[in-house]
Design a protein around this motif. Sequence first.
Motif, short mmCIF file in Angstrom:
data_model
loop_
_atom_site.label_atom_id
_atom_site.label_comp_id
_atom_site.label_asym_id
_atom_site.label_seq_id
_atom_site.Cartn_x
_atom_site.Cartn_y
_atom_site.Cartn_z
N GLN A 27 0.93 -1.25 0.48
CA GLN A 27 -0.18 -0.09 0.26
C GLN A 27 0.61 1.77 0.28
O GLN A 27 0.55 2.30 -0.81
N ASP A 28 2.09 0.74 0.78
CA ASP A 28 2.89 2.86 0.65
C ASP A 28 3.72 2.52 -0.50
O ASP A 28 3.15 4.46 -1.20
N ALA A 29 3.88 1.29 -1.31
CA ALA A 29 4.24 1.77 -2.37
C ALA A 29 3.32 2.12 -3.55
O ALA A 29 3.55 3.18 -4.28
N LEU A 30 2.36 2.23 -3.49
CA LEU A 30 1.01 2.67 -4.42
C LEU A 30 0.76 3.66 -3.80
O LEU A 30 0.72 4.56 -4.39
N GLU A 33 3.06 6.32 -5.80
CA GLU A 33 3.45 6.36 -6.83
C GLU A 33 1.94 7.21 -7.29
O GLU A 33 1.95 8.24 -8.19
N LEU A 34 1.38 7.33 -6.53
CA LEU A 34 -0.37 8.09 -6.65
C LEU A 34 -0.24 9.67 -6.24
O LEU A 34 -0.40 10.56 -7.21
N GLY A 35 1.17 9.55 -5.74
CA GLY A 35 1.83 11.36 -5.34
C GLY A 35 1.78 11.60 -3.66
O GLY A 35 1.27 10.45 -2.72
N GLU A 36 1.77 12.98 -3.76
CA GLU A 36 2.16 13.35 -2.02
C GLU A 36 0.82 13.70 -1.64
O GLU A 36 0.88 13.59 0.20
N ASP A 37 -0.20 13.41 -1.93
CA ASP A 37 -1.58 13.98 -0.94
C ASP A 37 -1.87 12.09 -0.60
O ASP A 37 -3.36 12.09 -0.47
N GLN A 40 -0.35 4.99 2.68
CA GLN A 40 -0.64 4.12 3.63
C GLN A 40 -2.56 4.25 3.79
O GLN A 40 -2.90 2.71 3.62
N GLN A 41 -2.30 5.04 4.37
CA GLN A 41 -4.27 4.88 5.23
C GLN A 41 -5.17 5.26 4.07
O GLN A 41 -6.30 4.59 4.59
N ARG A 42 -4.88 5.99 3.40
CA ARG A 42 -5.52 6.45 2.60
C ARG A 42 -6.07 5.44 1.33
O ARG A 42 -7.10 5.18 1.07
N ILE A 43 -4.95 4.62 0.93
CA ILE A 43 -5.01 3.54 0.01
C ILE A 43 -5.74 2.02 0.80
O ILE A 43 -6.67 1.70 0.14
#
Length: 139
Positions: A27-30, A33-37, A40-43
């Motif tokens: 999740q951290d890696a994804l 890749e999605l950006g600064e916003d 892991q919690q948001r994923i």
Amino acid sequence: MTHTTSNPKIHEGRNLKRFREMLGIKQDALAFELGEDWNQQRISTLEQKEKIDSAILEQVSAILKIPAEAIRNFDEQQAITVISSTFNDNSQLGTLINNYNNPIDAVLKLHEEKMALYERMLTEKDEMMGRLERLLSSQ
């Protein structure tokens, strides 16, 4: 927010999680890749959503290098039906496999390509390290 799923049995967040885990991406890696916003919690929250915003789903599918339709359309119950019918009646196995559009095959192929690329990158890194060591030892 645009929702993409018309089949109420399909849970896009769960599908996203399955594909992400199959590809071995944390999740951290994804999130990175999605950006600064993203974090892991948001994923984790995204993976709990039944329907994912179309724009976000497109971004995630591009990062995972799988079609967004695979996440939108993967139906766990349909997959279970195919698997269980192979144990109950092997005569129908060929027909079921030919008629079932399985996005996992595409994901597995992409994963194999990704692993081959990773191995080539490691080989190139080792060669580069050897060159650097020879350069440093010659000085």
